[in-house]
Design an enzyme around this catalytic site. Structure first.
Site, PDB file in Angstrom:
ATOM      1  N   ILE A  50      47.617  43.698  37.334  1.00  0.00           N
ATOM      2  CA  ILE A  50      48.246  42.729  38.217  1.00  0.00           C
ATOM      3  C   ILE A  50      49.084  42.623  38.314  1.00  0.00           C
ATOM      4  CG2 ILE A  50      47.603  40.776  37.727  1.00  0.00           C
ATOM      5  CD1 ILE A  50      46.901  39.721  40.206  1.00  0.00           C
ATOM      6  N   HIS A  71      41.236  47.551  30.192  1.00  0.00           N
ATOM      7  CA  HIS A  71      40.168  47.682  31.825  1.00  0.00           C
ATOM      8  C   HIS A  71      39.185  46.611  32.051  1.00  0.00           C
ATOM      9  CE1 HIS A  71      41.639  51.995  32.016  1.00  0.00           C
ATOM     10  NE2 HIS A  71      41.297  51.882  33.151  1.00  0.00           N
TER      11      HIS A  71
END
Length: 697
Positions: free
Chosen positions: A445, A487
């Site tokens: 993000i 992740h």
């Protein structure tokens, strides 16, 4: 264009009325610059820039826009604002940061407009961040094309199709986010014009220091964007060029770039003055567009006294508007509390949470079903992001088959460009689209933070309530199954520092469906954090993430916590209970840990981190007097610690122990090795020890 053929060209292309209007507005812009400099002890209180030297190209474009169009001026574009019909008085209200400033009510800089009037082109809020306007404005064009393609927008009675125009400086072209915008405009052939005003300067950096090629040369790398380079000091050349370009974009619905070299005839801003660093000012003055246009008009046979009269009247008008603006009221402190969030229509829980004969579903399916119900009901809704379209439907299958059902115009893949994915929702929302977008992992993000912080979160506030951004941003988050350092991150604390964005974090399928629907109907940007480990219920101890699927009309207002597990009345009455405040995976750690304590533990699932159900937290604190705040994030400097500090201060008299906190170990990243991952993260067994410590305090 030589003087010998000006009159023929003008007669064919531009009316005398238009020429006089352009000359008047040029002189108006110049008079404003002079007045601001003469009164800099007042006008430079708040930093400003002016369009001096850029007037011809700005007016040539702005005077040809229509009310259905969108335009994104940047901070040096006051001539564009004059060209679309703004008055010097209105611009001066922003210059002086007055209450009646039509753009922001005194909240933002001069030359940072936001406009939503029926009779003028529309202007979104935009920030000062260089080049950031390119993505939202390209999102406008994307939204225009989408609504046309769905048959939602139609043009009747001779109305011309809308276009978007992004005005930008040459220095901004080096920004990566501008390239993301170019890529999408080229890829999807969007109806947008990029106007690049090239004055050869950044602030004090010369063009030769900033880029290897100018914008006209650079854009050749984007197949499908046509471009021209014109003399930005020649109004007639600029006007006729824009006639053709605007016609092409309106009729052929494809992108265009106009590169216009121009002189810079004023300071960078009132705070960075030309005399500090400019060595080329005399050379730039040779290309003054006002002098050039004055001579052209005179060569056409227009008398000098007519031109001088226009000039004098412009000066008189500007000075009168300035005196009037000085009398305008200052904002009041109460004004600051307005337009933080647009009001949401979802204020209470509705629909059946556990319908009779309904089946149990996983969180991933509850989310998919919620989105599908919305896509069915709202043709203006769409979903896009990395790998959400086509056959895959998301790396977690969270959009499985949606592209096949709704077509690749409504559910589609984007390039790998998180800034565009999030930033484009500003423009999409402005034209009436209601986008779901997805960032593939919370770890990724960060490239979108510029857009989230500078554009989405501040739009409603800095436009003084004119431009809310309706955007649902889905973000898979959290650690499980050795996802490793790229992740597995939890990033909610960083996002929660961005004011103006709502943040939701469901822990189970029923809440996922109800909150997803509430997020869609909320007229503000909403981040949906969706824990990867809870999607499929595969993590040991998280089977309760599966629930009976609520009815399709089920909805939960944002900002309402839920008691996920209640303590026994006996434990509460005996003063032997505690409250665990948590969310996401923490709910399942806490519930499993509670099995060791025979009704002594109450688990409050926040569900929504912003807005926060502070009343529920306070009520639970008063009820139990002992509180643990549990998070998956690294604990130090986290939302959990912030919440603990606030709770300790406001509820000190009701506490029988310090507010306890628990989170992941404070390491830079979550390691790949499963044993190291387990060591770093909380789990039910670790929570048991923490609760024992709290109860025994």
């Amino acid at each position: 264009m030589s003087s010998s053929n000006i009159q023929t060209s003008v007669a064919a292309e531009i009316s005398l009325e238009t020429l006089f209007k352009a000359y008047d507005l040029m002189q108006t812009a110049k008079a404003m610059t002079i007045l601001y400099e003469e009164n800099k002890e007042i006008t430079a209180k708040y930093v400003h820039a002016t369009s001096r030297g850029h007037e011809a190209i700005q007016l040539a474009m702005a005077m040809q826009l229509l009310p259905q169009d969108f335009v994104a001026p940047y901070y040096r574009d006051d001539a564009i604002l004059l060209g679309i019909g703004m008055s010097p008085y209105e611009l001066m209200l922003q210059l002086l940061a007055r209450k009646t400033d039509p753009f922001s009510g005194g909240r933002t800089y001069y030359g940072h407009p936001s406009l939503r009037r029926d009779h003028q082109p529309k202007i979104l809020h935009q920030s000062s961040a260089t080049g950031m306007q390119a993505i939202p404005t390209t999102g406008v064009a994307q939204g225009i094309k989408y609504l046309e393609g769905q048959g939602i927008t139609t043009y009747e009675n001779g109305e011309l199709p809308a276009i978007a125009v992004c005005s930008i400086g040459d220095g901004a072209i080096t920004e990566g986010e501008v390239s993301e915008a170019f890529q999408m405009a080229a890829l999807h052939q969007l109806p947008i014009i990029y106007l690049v005003q090239d004055n050869g300067w950044g602030i004090s950096a010369k063009g030769s220091e900033m880029y290897a090629q100018n914008a006209f040369e650079f854009i050749k790398g984007f197949k499908g964007i046509e471009a021209i380079s014109i003399n930005g000091s020649d109004f007639i050349e600029c006007y006729t060029a824009f006639q053709e370009v605007i016609h092409k974009v309106r009729t052929e619905r494809r992108p265009f770039l106009v590169h216009a070299p121009v002189p810079l005839l004023n300071h960078h801003t009132s705070g960075v003055r030309k005399e500090w660093y400019r060595f080329d000012f005399a050379e730039h003055q040779l290309h003054d567009p006002i002098d050039f246009f004055h001579n052209e008009l005179r060569d056409m046979g227009i008398k000098e006294e007519i031109l001088l009269k226009i000039q004098a009247e412009a000066v008189q008008k500007v000075r009168a508007d300035y005196e009037k603006a000085l009398l305008a009221p200052e904002p009041e402190a109460a004004d600051l509390y307005k337009h933080i969030y647009a009001p949401t229509p979802i204020t209470e829980e509705k629909g059946e949470r556990t319908p009779k004969d309904a089946k149990e579903v996983m969180m991933v399916d509850a989310a998919l079903h919620a989105v599908e119900v919305i896509l069915n009901a709202h043709p203006e809704s769409l979903l896009y992001g990395q790998d959400v379209g086509g056959e895959l439907g998301g790396v977690f299958r969270e959009a499985a088959l949606l592209a096949k059902k709704y077509g690749d115009k409504r559910v589609f893949n984007t390039p790998i460009q998180e800034a565009y994915i999030i930033g484009s929702t500003v423009g999409m929302s402005a034209v009436g689209c209601k986008p779901f977008v997805e960032v593939q992992f919370a770890d990724y993000i960060w490239p979108a933070i510029n857009q989230l912080y500078a554009e989405l979160s501040r739009s409603y506030f800095l436009s003084n309530g004119k431009w809310n951004v309706q955007s649902v941003i889905r973000v898979p988050i959290g650690a499980y199954g050795s996802g490793g350092p790229f992740h597995s991150s939890s990033v909610e604390s960083a996002i929660l520092t961005i004011k103006g964005v709502k943040v939701v974090y469901p822990s189970n399928a029923a809440d996922m469906k109800g909150l997803m629907r509430a997020a869609f109907y909320d007229p503000n940007p909403v981040i949906m954090f969706e824990h990867k480990g809870l999607y499929w219920g595969k993590v040991p101890g998280s089977k309760d993430a599966k629930t009976i699927e609520p009815a399709d009309d089920y909805i939960i207002p944002l900002g309402k916590a839920r008691i996920y597990l209640a303590a026994s009345e006996t434990a509460v009455e005996n003063g032997e209970s505690c409250l665990v405040v948590t969310y996401g995976m923490g709910v399942h750690w806490a519930k499993n840990a509670a099995k060791s304590f025979d009704g002594q533990v109450e688990v409050l699932d926040l569900r929504s981190l912003e807005p926060l159900d502070w009343e529920a937290i306070v009520a639970g604190t008063k009820k139990h007097s002992k509180v643990l705040i549990l998070t998956e994030e690294c604990l130090q400097n986290s939302f959990a610690e912030s919440l603990a500090g606030r709770l300790a201060f406001e509820c000190f008299k009701h506490l029988d122990a310090p507010v306890h906190t628990m989170g992941a170990e404070n390491f830079p990243a979550i390691p790949l090795n499963s044993g190291l991952e387990a060591y770093m993260l909380p789990n039910a067994e670790k929570v048991v020890k923490k609760i024992e410590e709290l109860l025994n305090w």
